[in-house]
Design a protein around this motif. Sequence first.
Motif, PDB file in Angstrom:
ATOM      1  N   VAL A 119       0.844  -1.193   0.000  1.00 54.12           N
ATOM      2  CA  VAL A 119       0.000   0.000   0.000  1.00 54.12           C
ATOM      3  C   VAL A 119       0.884   1.249   0.000  1.00 54.12           C
ATOM      4  O   VAL A 119       1.702   1.423   0.906  1.00 54.12           O
ATOM      5  CB  VAL A 119      -0.940   0.002   1.224  1.00 54.12           C
ATOM      6  CG1 VAL A 119      -1.736   1.302   1.293  1.00 54.12           C
ATOM      7  CG2 VAL A 119      -1.883  -1.203   1.180  1.00 54.12           C
ATOM      8  N   LEU A 120       0.750   2.089  -1.001  1.00 53.53           N
ATOM      9  CA  LEU A 120       1.533   3.332  -1.060  1.00 53.53           C
ATOM     10  C   LEU A 120       0.815   4.468  -0.355  1.00 53.53           C
ATOM     11  O   LEU A 120       1.433   5.381   0.186  1.00 53.53           O
ATOM     12  CB  LEU A 120       1.782   3.730  -2.517  1.00 53.53           C
ATOM     13  CG  LEU A 120       2.667   2.798  -3.333  1.00 53.53           C
ATOM     14  CD1 LEU A 120       2.806   3.317  -4.758  1.00 53.53           C
ATOM     15  CD2 LEU A 120       4.046   2.663  -2.690  1.00 53.53           C
ATOM     16  N   ILE A 121      -0.517   4.425  -0.426  1.00 49.55           N
ATOM     17  CA  ILE A 121      -1.309   5.466   0.248  1.00 49.55           C
ATOM     18  C   ILE A 121      -2.702   4.890   0.475  1.00 49.55           C
ATOM     19  O   ILE A 121      -3.207   4.112  -0.338  1.00 49.55           O
ATOM     20  CB  ILE A 121      -1.351   6.761  -0.596  1.00 49.55           C
ATOM     21  CG1 ILE A 121      -1.986   7.909   0.186  1.00 49.55           C
ATOM     22  CG2 ILE A 121      -2.081   6.568  -1.913  1.00 49.55           C
ATOM     23  CD1 ILE A 121      -1.721   9.280  -0.442  1.00 49.55           C
ATOM     24  N   GLY A 122      -3.319   5.264   1.590  1.00 44.97           N
ATOM     25  CA  GLY A 122      -4.692   4.829   1.863  1.00 44.97           C
ATOM     26  C   GLY A 122      -4.776   3.425   2.406  1.00 44.97           C
ATOM     27  O   GLY A 122      -3.903   2.976   3.151  1.00 44.97           O
ATOM     28  N   GLY A 123      -5.853   2.747   2.037  1.00 45.35           N
ATOM     29  CA  GLY A 123      -6.012   1.346   2.430  1.00 45.35           C
ATOM     30  C   GLY A 123      -7.005   1.104   3.545  1.00 45.35           C
ATOM     31  O   GLY A 123      -7.225  -0.033   3.941  1.00 45.35           O
ATOM     32  N   HIS A 124      -7.620   2.203   4.066  1.00 47.41           N
ATOM     33  CA  HIS A 124      -8.501   2.018   5.224  1.00 47.41           C
ATOM     34  C   HIS A 124      -9.832   2.750   5.065  1.00 47.41           C
ATOM     35  O   HIS A 124      -9.930   3.729   4.336  1.00 47.41           O
ATOM     36  CB  HIS A 124      -7.829   2.553   6.495  1.00 47.41           C
ATOM     37  CG  HIS A 124      -6.558   1.857   6.813  1.00 47.41           C
ATOM     38  ND1 HIS A 124      -5.344   2.318   6.372  1.00 47.41           N
ATOM     39  CD2 HIS A 124      -6.315   0.722   7.513  1.00 47.41           C
ATOM     40  CE1 HIS A 124      -4.391   1.496   6.782  1.00 47.41           C
ATOM     41  NE2 HIS A 124      -4.961   0.513   7.478  1.00 47.41           N
ATOM     42  N   LYS A 125     -10.800   2.271   5.854  1.00 48.58           N
ATOM     43  CA  LYS A 125     -12.065   3.006   5.989  1.00 48.58           C
ATOM     44  C   LYS A 125     -11.792   4.293   6.764  1.00 48.58           C
ATOM     45  O   LYS A 125     -10.796   4.384   7.488  1.00 48.58           O
ATOM     46  CB  LYS A 125     -13.073   2.185   6.779  1.00 48.58           C
ATOM     47  CG  LYS A 125     -13.507   0.910   6.103  1.00 48.58           C
ATOM     48  CD  LYS A 125     -14.519   0.209   6.995  1.00 48.58           C
ATOM     49  CE  LYS A 125     -14.681  -1.232   6.532  1.00 48.58           C
ATOM     50  NZ  LYS A 125     -15.467  -2.045   7.437  1.00 48.58           N
ATOM     51  N   LEU A 126     -12.711   5.250   6.639  1.00 46.89           N
ATOM     52  CA  LEU A 126     -12.591   6.502   7.394  1.00 46.89           C
ATOM     53  C   LEU A 126     -13.842   6.662   8.257  1.00 46.89           C
ATOM     54  O   LEU A 126     -14.694   7.527   7.976  1.00 46.89           O
ATOM     55  CB  LEU A 126     -12.450   7.681   6.426  1.00 46.89           C
ATOM     56  CG  LEU A 126     -11.133   7.789   5.663  1.00 46.89           C
ATOM     57  CD1 LEU A 126     -11.246   8.761   4.495  1.00 46.89           C
ATOM     58  CD2 LEU A 126     -10.014   8.218   6.605  1.00 46.89           C
TER      59      LEU A 126
END
Length: 532
Positions: free
Chosen positions: A394-401
């Motif tokens: 994962v370079l950026i992100g990957g999660h719920k907010l």
Amino acid sequence: MKAVLTNFAAKPAIRSQIRASNHLRVLRASYTSFAHSVPPLNDRTLLKSQTYVNGKWIDARSGMTFEVTDPASGKVIGTMPEMDKTDVDAAIKAAADALPAFRKTTGRERAKMLRKWYQLMVDNADDLAKLITWENGKPLADAKGEVSYAANFFEWFSEEAPRVYGDTIPASVPGNRVFTIKEPVGVCGLITPWNFPAAMITRKIGPALAAGCTVVAKSPGETPFTAAALAELAHRAGIPPGVVNIVTSLNNTAEVGEAITSSPIVKKVSFTGSTRVGKLLMKQSSDTLKKLSFELGGNAPFIVFDDADLDTAVAGAIASKFRSSGQTCVCANRIYVQQGIYDQFAKAFTEKVNNFKVGSGYAEGITHGPLIHDRAVSKVQSHVDDAVKHGGKVLIGGHKLPDFGPNFFEPTIIRDMTNDMAIAHEETFGPVAGLFSFKDEAEIVKLANDTEVGLAGYFFSKDIQRCYRIAEALEVGMVGVNTGLISDPAAPFGGVKESGFGREGSKYGIDEYMTTKMVTLGGMGQELQDSS
Ligand SMILES: NC(=O)c1ccc[n+]([C@@H]2O[C@H](COP(=O)([O-])OP(=O)(O)OC[C@H]3O[C@@H](n4cnc5c(N)ncnc54)[C@H](O)[C@@H]3O)[C@@H](O)[C@H]2O)c1
Ligand SMILES: O=CCCC(=O)O
């Protein structure tokens, strides 16, 4: 039934939430939301809690309603009639009763009606955009863009309506004269999805009316308010009663779909949505052998060759992958970057995504809103988890907010993708960009075509010969070369393979709503009468 609407009140602002972790994962959100309350419309009469059949605003005969939720807050924002087969049959009857008079109108008369409807959309663009953001969640700027795109289908088909021509055909039989007439196919059933609450509807109603057909349109259960506002504008544009009928449902959608597809009165069904539902509707339509157009799922390959202009390719990937938070059928789903430019592309792409602002679609400067519902979020999460499990980084992100609301997900980039991962084979329909690498043309064309669907495909290269080679080799209905945005009312939209058939927009779109009648005049070609 009246809409269940909460009072307008600004939610507390969430400002500059900064999330950082193992990689370059930094997202900022800054929003002030009136998410679950009524958006301040200039014209409150555009907001309906009933639907439009035979020129009247009605409830379901059963009195049942379904709830519509704001994807940003997850809160109920209103209700709409939960229609069933009896309601659909009544709408079909209204459309059938209106057909004889409407099909006799001239193309020029229908053009004027569509043009008026177009103008009313333009005049009410701000309100329509607010409704789209309210029920779909996309940022207001994107919603405004959608209203313009949607209205342009009415403008385009208002120009096509008076220009429907048949042919004069040289007959093989001496003494015969052959010509063709284009006729409206009849009553049409139109079924559209939630991702473009206005444009998917106008892209079907525009050509149907231009051809002289009457319609029963099933609006999406998630986003029925925009469709109702469009119906109000149709009424104001003077479209005769029964020509445009909107049926609404959420829980009864399967019953409504079956009523439309099995009706012997409905001669044509046009559907935009998933391949799974398309196959079902095709089966249901087979007993009455309807004319069909299906715009179904995609799994778009997005290919960057070593010789591409890096900035153009990155801009194209941002537009194609993250438009509507990845919820368009033509979104890039598999991003293939040639080995020589892979690291550079991954870095530049991640830097751009790092500048996104996620939050309520109404807030100033927001670039990306929520996904439509929790099922969409779960699918996105499962694709990320699967990629990570199989070695993706994962370079950026990957999660719920979850702090933002129930349906927000970080725009995500994953590198080192491989062909055994779910994203390689399934449409994510969300904000996750998986970066694969490839060696040469032969390998990439094989990978790109290794899917049962074929809607859009994109590639970036400065070599004109390569551009022709690859455009011809991709098994898709639409190709973007050095661009990530291909949607245009003037251009034919549609797929091949299990992405469906038929074309929307363009000079071809109206044909989907017409039949070609051939007339042979026998006993022609006699000698001239000579009275001398
Ligand atoms: N090709 C296109 O132009 C296009 C556009 C948008 C979405 N899609 C596809 O749609 C999918 C995402 O949307 P979705 O998951 O909501 O799709 P979906 O097929 O479940 O739903 C799309 C629409 O069909 C209706 N529908 C669902 N089941 C039905 C049934 N049994 N009878 C009649 N109508 C029914 C829904 O109410 C909705 O309005 C993706 O696969 C995407 O690629 C394609
Ligand atoms: O999602 C489907 C339609 C997208 C478009 O028309 O650009």
